[in-house]
Design a protein around this motif. Structure first.
Motif, PDB file in Angstrom:
ATOM      1  N   GLY A   1       0.804  -1.218   0.000  1.00  0.00           N
ATOM      2  CA  GLY A   1       0.000   0.000   0.000  1.00  0.00           C
ATOM      3  C   GLY A   1       0.836   1.266   0.000  1.00  0.00           C
ATOM      4  O   GLY A   1       0.389   2.320  -0.460  1.00  0.00           O
TER       5      GLY A   1
ATOM      6  N   GLU B   1      -7.945  -3.109 -10.433  1.00  0.00           N
ATOM      7  CA  GLU B   1      -8.833  -3.177  -9.270  1.00  0.00           C
ATOM      8  C   GLU B   1      -8.030  -3.262  -7.979  1.00  0.00           C
ATOM      9  O   GLU B   1      -8.323  -2.573  -6.986  1.00  0.00           O
ATOM     10  N   ILE B   2      -7.010  -4.109  -7.981  1.00  0.00           N
ATOM     11  CA  ILE B   2      -6.160  -4.244  -6.795  1.00  0.00           C
ATOM     12  C   ILE B   2      -5.455  -2.924  -6.493  1.00  0.00           C
ATOM     13  O   ILE B   2      -5.389  -2.480  -5.344  1.00  0.00           O
TER      14      ILE B   2
ATOM     15  N   LYS C   1      -6.337   0.190  -7.374  1.00  0.00           N
ATOM     16  CA  LYS C   1      -7.293   1.216  -6.930  1.00  0.00           C
ATOM     17  C   LYS C   1      -7.644   1.030  -5.459  1.00  0.00           C
ATOM     18  O   LYS C   1      -7.670   1.997  -4.678  1.00  0.00           O
ATOM     19  N   ARG C   2      -7.907  -0.200  -5.075  1.00  0.00           N
ATOM     20  CA  ARG C   2      -8.294  -0.468  -3.688  1.00  0.00           C
ATOM     21  C   ARG C   2      -7.102  -0.357  -2.734  1.00  0.00           C
ATOM     22  O   ARG C   2      -7.267   0.018  -1.566  1.00  0.00           O
ATOM     23  N   THR C   3      -5.914  -0.660  -3.238  1.00  0.00           N
ATOM     24  CA  THR C   3      -4.710  -0.508  -2.413  1.00  0.00           C
ATOM     25  C   THR C   3      -4.475   0.959  -2.084  1.00  0.00           C
ATOM     26  O   THR C   3      -4.216   1.325  -0.932  1.00  0.00           O
TER      27      THR C   3
ATOM     28  N   ALA D   1      -6.656   3.232  -2.010  1.00  0.00           N
ATOM     29  CA  ALA D   1      -7.745   3.689  -1.137  1.00  0.00           C
ATOM     30  C   ALA D   1      -7.569   3.226   0.303  1.00  0.00           C
ATOM     31  O   ALA D   1      -8.343   3.633   1.185  1.00  0.00           O
TER      32      ALA D   1
ATOM     33  N   GLU E   1      -7.689   0.005   1.510  1.00  0.00           N
ATOM     34  CA  GLU E   1      -8.443  -1.176   1.929  1.00  0.00           C
ATOM     35  C   GLU E   1      -7.490  -2.280   2.402  1.00  0.00           C
ATOM     36  O   GLU E   1      -6.319  -2.327   2.017  1.00  0.00           O
ATOM     37  N   SER E   2      -8.010  -3.182   3.218  1.00  0.00           N
ATOM     38  CA  SER E   2      -7.195  -4.274   3.747  1.00  0.00           C
ATOM     39  C   SER E   2      -6.924  -5.302   2.653  1.00  0.00           C
ATOM     40  O   SER E   2      -7.721  -5.456   1.711  1.00  0.00           O
TER      41      SER E   2
ATOM     42  N   ASP F   1      -9.934  -7.589   2.089  1.00  0.00           N
ATOM     43  CA  ASP F   1     -11.026  -6.996   1.325  1.00  0.00           C
ATOM     44  C   ASP F   1     -10.653  -6.864  -0.153  1.00  0.00           C
ATOM     45  O   ASP F   1     -11.493  -7.072  -1.044  1.00  0.00           O
ATOM     46  N   ILE F   2      -9.398  -6.501  -0.400  1.00  0.00           N
ATOM     47  CA  ILE F   2      -8.938  -6.362  -1.783  1.00  0.00           C
ATOM     48  C   ILE F   2      -8.982  -7.717  -2.492  1.00  0.00           C
ATOM     49  O   ILE F   2      -9.435  -7.823  -3.640  1.00  0.00           O
TER      50      ILE F   2
ATOM     51  N   ALA G   1     -12.544  -8.687  -3.364  1.00  0.00           N
ATOM     52  CA  ALA G   1     -13.043  -7.904  -4.485  1.00  0.00           C
ATOM     53  C   ALA G   1     -12.423  -8.366  -5.801  1.00  0.00           C
ATOM     54  O   ALA G   1     -13.103  -8.429  -6.830  1.00  0.00           O
TER      55      ALA G   1
END
Length: 219
Positions: free
Chosen positions: A116, A177-178, A180-182, A184, A186-187, A190-191, A194
């Motif tokens: 992250g 996707e990974i 974007k969520r990283t 943001a 997110e854990s 959760d990533i 998703a």
């Protein structure tokens, strides 16, 4: 004497791997802390307690410290497809491989601890961001060449390239996707969930011809 020589080679190889790992980890820490462009190879060498020449002996260019060729390889998709078992298509081989990496929280898909902090640094560095973009295109090109060779397709046949592009799109979609969520915050759990949900959705959307193309024949 032969045994000692073998043991000596093993020790030298182990020390080499340890040195490479220490340099890479030191560099990554500095890059995350100060930014990729703000850190010189000389500073990496000093922090890792090696010479500048030693760094260049193991890493051809500065970008290799973040994206080592053995991990960020243009042959990634082609390599996955090349290693598939009989009865498995090219697309299914990549889908299964991605699922395995996600479930293992693999570094190769950006789910290892600390990523992250690494990803924003990479995206902020123009040369690293460009290398990531180029890498995706190179992966698709390598895969298209492999599929065309397996199918015996002529240069005018667009199908291998189209199938490779579809597989590359899935690969890029999952990484996007990974990422974007990283960013943001997110854990990893959760990533990963998703990313697997996204794979489920994509798998249902891929056409039968793509899903069955280049199925390896039983030997």
């Amino acid at each position: 004497m032969e045994c000692a020589s073998i043991n000596g080679m093993g020790l030298r190889e182990r020390k080499k791997r340890e040195t490479v790992q220490r340099i890479a980890e030191t560099a990554l820490g500095l890059f995350v802390e100060r930014g990729f462009d703000a850190v010189t190879i000389a500073e990496v060498a000093a922090a890792a307690d090696v010479s500048v020449n030693t760094v260049y002996n193991h890493f051809r260019v500065k970008e290799d410290l973040v994206l080592p060729p053995d991990e960020a390889s243009a042959d990634r998709l082609a390599g996955i497809v090349r290693a598939r078992e009989p009865g498995v298509s090219a697309a299914d081989a990549v889908l299964a491989h991605l699922r395995g990496e996600i479930r293992r929280r693999a570094r190769t898909v950006g789910l290892s601890p600390g990523f992250g902090r690494v990803l924003p640094m990479m995206l902020a560095a123009p040369t690293l961001a460009a290398r990531l973009r180029d890498l995706g295109a190179q992966m698709v090109a390598e895969l298209a060449t492999l599929l065309a060779g397996e199918a015996g397709a002529g240069q005018e046949d667009p199908v291998p390239g189209l199938v490779a592009a579809q597989i590359g799109w899935v690969h890029s979609l999952v990484f996007g996707e990974i990422g974007k969520r990283t960013v943001a915050g997110e854990s990893p759990e959760d990533i990963a969930k998703a990313a697997e949900d996204l794979l489920d959705a994509v798998e249902g959307l891929l056409g039968e011809r793509v899903r069955t193309y280049a199925t390896r024949k039983e030997s």
